[in-house]
Enzyme design. Structure first.
Site, PDB file in Angstrom:
ATOM      1  N   ARG A   1       8.758 -12.617  -1.778  1.00 34.53           N
ATOM      2  CA  ARG A   1       8.587 -11.320  -1.731  1.00 34.53           C
ATOM      3  C   ARG A   1       9.767 -10.770  -2.484  1.00 34.53           C
ATOM      4  O   ARG A   1       9.561  -9.915  -3.430  1.00 34.53           O
ATOM      5  CB  ARG A   1       8.604 -10.300  -0.665  1.00 34.53           C
ATOM      6  CG  ARG A   1       7.268 -10.776   0.232  1.00 34.53           C
ATOM      7  CD  ARG A   1       6.873  -9.707   1.397  1.00 34.53           C
ATOM      8  NE  ARG A   1       7.774  -9.913   2.614  1.00 34.53           N
ATOM      9  CZ  ARG A   1       7.544 -10.582   3.377  1.00 34.53           C
ATOM     10  NH1 ARG A   1       6.147 -11.282   3.691  1.00 34.53           N
ATOM     11  NH2 ARG A   1       8.098 -10.723   4.544  1.00 34.53           N
TER      12      ARG A   1
ATOM     13  N   ASP B   1      -6.614  -4.950  -0.049  1.00 33.61           N
ATOM     14  CA  ASP B   1      -6.672  -5.959   1.259  1.00 33.61           C
ATOM     15  C   ASP B   1      -8.257  -5.503   1.874  1.00 33.61           C
ATOM     16  O   ASP B   1      -8.530  -4.397   1.573  1.00 33.61           O
ATOM     17  CB  ASP B   1      -5.565  -5.710   2.176  1.00 33.61           C
ATOM     18  CG  ASP B   1      -5.444  -6.865   3.166  1.00 33.61           C
ATOM     19  OD1 ASP B   1      -4.691  -7.473   3.071  1.00 33.61           O
ATOM     20  OD2 ASP B   1      -6.270  -6.741   4.270  1.00 33.61           O
ATOM     21  N   SER B   2      -8.587  -6.382   2.478  1.00 34.83           N
ATOM     22  CA  SER B   2      -9.971  -6.247   2.973  1.00 34.83           C
ATOM     23  C   SER B   2      -9.713  -5.305   4.510  1.00 34.83           C
ATOM     24  O   SER B   2     -10.961  -4.886   5.195  1.00 34.83           O
ATOM     25  CB  SER B   2     -10.586  -7.514   3.546  1.00 34.83           C
ATOM     26  OG  SER B   2      -9.973  -8.391   4.383  1.00 34.83           O
TER      27      SER B   2
ATOM     28  N   PHE C   1      -4.652  -9.429  -1.265  1.00 35.21           N
ATOM     29  CA  PHE C   1      -4.539 -10.050  -0.233  1.00 35.21           C
ATOM     30  C   PHE C   1      -3.143  -9.489   0.333  1.00 35.21           C
ATOM     31  O   PHE C   1      -2.130 -10.274   0.904  1.00 35.21           O
ATOM     32  CB  PHE C   1      -4.540 -11.401   0.009  1.00 35.21           C
ATOM     33  CG  PHE C   1      -5.599 -12.315  -0.596  1.00 35.21           C
ATOM     34  CD1 PHE C   1      -6.893 -12.354   0.313  1.00 35.21           C
ATOM     35  CD2 PHE C   1      -5.802 -12.396  -1.852  1.00 35.21           C
ATOM     36  CE1 PHE C   1      -8.193 -12.822  -0.099  1.00 35.21           C
ATOM     37  CE2 PHE C   1      -6.993 -13.001  -2.337  1.00 35.21           C
ATOM     38  CZ  PHE C   1      -8.221 -13.159  -1.604  1.00 35.21           C
TER      39      PHE C   1
ATOM     40  N   ASN D   1     -12.990  -6.443  -0.616  1.00 35.90           N
ATOM     41  CA  ASN D   1     -12.871  -7.854  -0.622  1.00 35.90           C
ATOM     42  C   ASN D   1     -12.309  -8.353  -1.961  1.00 35.90           C
ATOM     43  O   ASN D   1     -12.824  -7.806  -2.904  1.00 35.90           O
ATOM     44  CB  ASN D   1     -14.479  -8.608  -0.428  1.00 35.90           C
ATOM     45  CG  ASN D   1     -14.554  -9.873  -0.546  1.00 35.90           C
ATOM     46  OD1 ASN D   1     -13.621 -10.598  -1.106  1.00 35.90           O
ATOM     47  ND2 ASN D   1     -15.628 -10.599  -0.135  1.00 35.90           N
ATOM     48  N   ALA D   2     -11.071  -9.066  -1.907  1.00 33.93           N
ATOM     49  CA  ALA D   2     -10.487  -9.386  -3.064  1.00 33.93           C
ATOM     50  C   ALA D   2     -11.159 -10.164  -3.873  1.00 33.93           C
ATOM     51  O   ALA D   2     -11.065  -9.992  -5.148  1.00 33.93           O
ATOM     52  CB  ALA D   2      -9.109 -10.112  -2.704  1.00 33.93           C
TER      53      ALA D   2
ATOM     54  N   CYS E   1      -1.451 -21.060   1.902  1.00 34.00           N
ATOM     55  CA  CYS E   1      -0.814 -21.493   3.067  1.00 34.00           C
ATOM     56  C   CYS E   1      -1.535 -22.362   4.236  1.00 34.00           C
ATOM     57  O   CYS E   1      -1.143 -22.829   5.074  1.00 34.00           O
ATOM     58  CB  CYS E   1      -0.424 -20.078   4.107  1.00 34.00           C
ATOM     59  SG  CYS E   1      -1.922 -19.285   4.411  1.00 34.00           S
TER      60      CYS E   1
ATOM     61  N   ASP F   1      -2.070 -13.894  -2.301  1.00 30.75           N
ATOM     62  CA  ASP F   1      -1.460 -14.527  -0.865  1.00 30.75           C
ATOM     63  C   ASP F   1      -2.737 -14.593   0.008  1.00 30.75           C
ATOM     64  O   ASP F   1      -2.516 -13.689   1.031  1.00 30.75           O
ATOM     65  CB  ASP F   1      -0.289 -13.551  -0.397  1.00 30.75           C
ATOM     66  CG  ASP F   1       0.346 -14.376   0.752  1.00 30.75           C
ATOM     67  OD1 ASP F   1       0.092 -15.562   1.036  1.00 30.75           O
ATOM     68  OD2 ASP F   1       1.161 -13.747   1.382  1.00 30.75           O
TER      69      ASP F   1
HETATM   70  N1  SAH Z   1       1.219 -10.986   1.384  1.00 29.69           N
HETATM   71  C1  SAH Z   1       1.217 -10.700   2.843  1.00 29.69           C
HETATM   72  C2  SAH Z   1       0.539 -11.586   3.776  1.00 29.69           C
HETATM   73  C3  SAH Z   1      -0.845 -11.704   3.633  1.00 29.69           C
HETATM   74  S1  SAH Z   1      -2.033 -12.352   4.628  1.00 29.69           S
HETATM   75  C4  SAH Z   1       2.704 -10.344   3.337  1.00 29.69           C
HETATM   76  O1  SAH Z   1       3.455 -11.170   2.603  1.00 29.69           O
HETATM   77  O2  SAH Z   1       2.992 -10.155   4.177  1.00 29.69           O
HETATM   78  C5  SAH Z   1      -3.489 -12.260   4.188  1.00 29.69           C
HETATM   79  C6  SAH Z   1      -4.132 -10.825   4.249  1.00 29.69           C
HETATM   80  O3  SAH Z   1      -5.558 -11.156   3.443  1.00 29.69           O
HETATM   81  C7  SAH Z   1      -4.549 -10.323   5.426  1.00 29.69           C
HETATM   82  O4  SAH Z   1      -3.975  -8.928   5.406  1.00 29.69           O
HETATM   83  C8  SAH Z   1      -6.085 -10.254   5.455  1.00 29.69           C
HETATM   84  O5  SAH Z   1      -6.262  -9.004   5.958  1.00 29.69           O
HETATM   85  C9  SAH Z   1      -6.273 -10.053   3.987  1.00 29.69           C
HETATM   86  N2  SAH Z   1      -7.786 -10.748   3.656  1.00 29.69           N
HETATM   87  C10 SAH Z   1      -8.451 -11.729   4.206  1.00 29.69           C
HETATM   88  N3  SAH Z   1      -9.476 -11.896   3.553  1.00 29.69           N
HETATM   89  C11 SAH Z   1      -9.651 -11.054   2.286  1.00 29.69           C
HETATM   90  C12 SAH Z   1     -10.584 -10.858   1.314  1.00 29.69           C
HETATM   91  N4  SAH Z   1     -11.519 -11.482   1.314  1.00 29.69           N
HETATM   92  N5  SAH Z   1     -10.093  -9.782   0.546  1.00 29.69           N
HETATM   93  C13 SAH Z   1      -9.255  -9.149   0.742  1.00 29.69           C
HETATM   94  N6  SAH Z   1      -8.225  -9.376   1.684  1.00 29.69           N
HETATM   95  C14 SAH Z   1      -8.436 -10.319   2.576  1.00 29.69           C
END
Ligand code: SAH
Length: 396
Positions: free
Chosen positions: A212, A248-249, A227, A275-276, A336, A296
């Site tokens: 970050r 984010d979703s 995400f 939904n991303a 991850c 991410d």
């Molecule tokens: N980048 C963040 C961590 C992300 S964790 C950090 O550094 O703190 C992954 C995230 O993806 C979660 O918040 C989850 O709500 C989101 N997520 C899961 N599936 C998704 C989708 N299909 N579209 C958008 N967001 C999604």
């Protein structure tokens, strides 16, 4: 605790002996020859076929990972032993641990404490005790941490599903003091609130901390954080960029992201609950462009059986992100999934670049923050991969 002579003996097949000698900390149930007198969660002495002692381990009668090696000699893991492990973790992290805003203090096998995660948020410790063996020694570990840093509270976030594989209840429990609902963390000039009781992991993604901070070097113009969780990358990028779109979703994560933006006095973030996969597709259709895109997602490959589908998922989002980059733009993309190693992830990215018809340079290969140490002989510990790719403005 029993004397060394009274630890139950577990004997292993040759295959496992080679694995142990190669300093890998796991032995699978299939490789166990005899485990008389060993009860679930016991500390056991590990022997080869000829009776030779190979070391000491936690025994699990339920998990596929039957043994988690603790030491490769004939020792008694008592309070002093665990105190030494805690001390080693502190030493590895440097002298300023006590002043940390939010860091990982113990990373399971990486720190020689299999099945135990301990994250320090100021004076609040949030732990995950993932195996039956670890439950038994946990008090000794925390006692030593308390001797090293002042602790106002200890919270057990024992809700991960892996606990069920060990026959342990999934629960969130206050072990001492009072852990607040939110803990405000200062991360290299950016404020965000961790949510220790309900947030993901122990309340924040500490593993992405260094990435970050690093994303700031690439942030300019328009940025997309997909995400985004509670906008953790976005808040760093927003310091350098004109505009950051945060997707984010989870509406809940986004509303905490909005509060985080206010906390930092940042007004250049826009929040999109979507939904991303669909959001990226829609932006591509509209011909949008971004100078930096951050991806991410959660682990798409949670088990080995998911790998093929996970590859398709990673390819899709990366392909779309590459198409959304402005000339010379940067994609910082993470995975991850521990079932997909760095070379497999790189292959997916290569496929995505080919299908997106984009030339990209690999600017950096990054991973989890240094407080999530990886043992060379335990590659499974390196679960977080992060590539920084720059679109080559001039195609070759
Ligand atoms: N980048 C963040 C961590 C992300 S964790 C950090 O550094 O703190 C992954 C995230 O993806 C979660 O918040 C989850 O709500 C989101 N997520 C899961 N599936 C998704 C989708 N299909 N579209 C958008 N967001 C999604």
């Amino acid at each position: 605790m029993s004397a060394p002579g009274r630890l139950p003996d577990v004997t292993f097949r040759l295959r496992a002996k080679r694995r142990i000698e190669a300093r890998h900390p796991w032995v699978f149930a299939d490789d166990v020859a005899r485990a008389e007198g060993a009860a679930h969660g016991d500390l056991v002495r590990v022997r080869g076929n000829a009776g030779e002692v190979l070391g000491v381990a936690f025994w699990s009668a339920r998990s596929k990972i039957a043994l988690r090696m603790i030491a490769l000699d004939d020792v008694l893991p008592d309070a002093a032993f665990w105190a030494a492990r805690v001390d080693a973790a502190f030493t590895a992290r440097g002298p300023d641990v006590g002043g940390w805003p939010a860091r990982r203090l113990l990373f399971g096998e990486g720190d020689g404490v299999p099945g135990l995660i301990a994250d320090l948020y100021g004076s609040h410790l949030v732990v995950q005790i993932l195996t039956a063996g670890t439950e038994r020694i946990f008090d000794q570990v925390v006692a030593r941490i308390r001797e090293r840093v002042p602790l106002d509270s200890v919270l057990a976030r024992n809700d991960p599903s892996v606990r069920a594989l060990e026959g342990l209840p999934r629960e969130v429990r206050q072990l001492s003091g009072t852990t607040p609902d939110e803990i405000v963390v200062l991360e290299d000039g950016v404020l965000y609130a961790a949510d220790p009781w309900r947030g993901q992991k122990t309340g924040a993604f500490l593993d992405q901390r260094e990435n970050r901070v690093a994303c700031r070097a690439f942030a300019r113009g328009r940025v997309l954080d997909a995400f985004a969780y509670h906008a953790s990358f976005a808040l760093h990028a927003a310091r350098e960029a004109a505009e950051v779109v945060v997707c984010d979703s989870s509406p809940d994560a986004l509303s905490r992201g909005r509060v985080n933006a206010e906390r930092n006095g940042a007004t250049n973030l826009t929040f999109v609950a979507a939904n991303a996969f669909e959001d990226l597709r829609e932006r591509e259709r509209r011909g949008e462009r971004f100078d930096l895109i951050l991806l991410d997602p959660p682990a798409f490959a949670k088990s080995r059986g998911d790998v093929a589908a996970a590859r398709r998922g990673y390819k899709e989002i990366n392909l779309r992100a590459l198409r959304l980059l402005s000339p010379g733009g940067v994609l910082m993309t993470s995975s991850c999934s521990y079932n997909l190693d760095e070379s497999a992830f790189e292959e997916v990215l290569r496929d995505a670049a080919a299908d997106a018809r984009r030339d990209v340079h690999v600017v950096a290969r990054r991973g989890q923050a240094a407080d999530h140490p990886v043992r060379l002989t335990f590659p499974e510990g390196r679960y977080l991969k992060c590539f920084v790719l720059r679109e080559a403005a001039e195609a070759v």
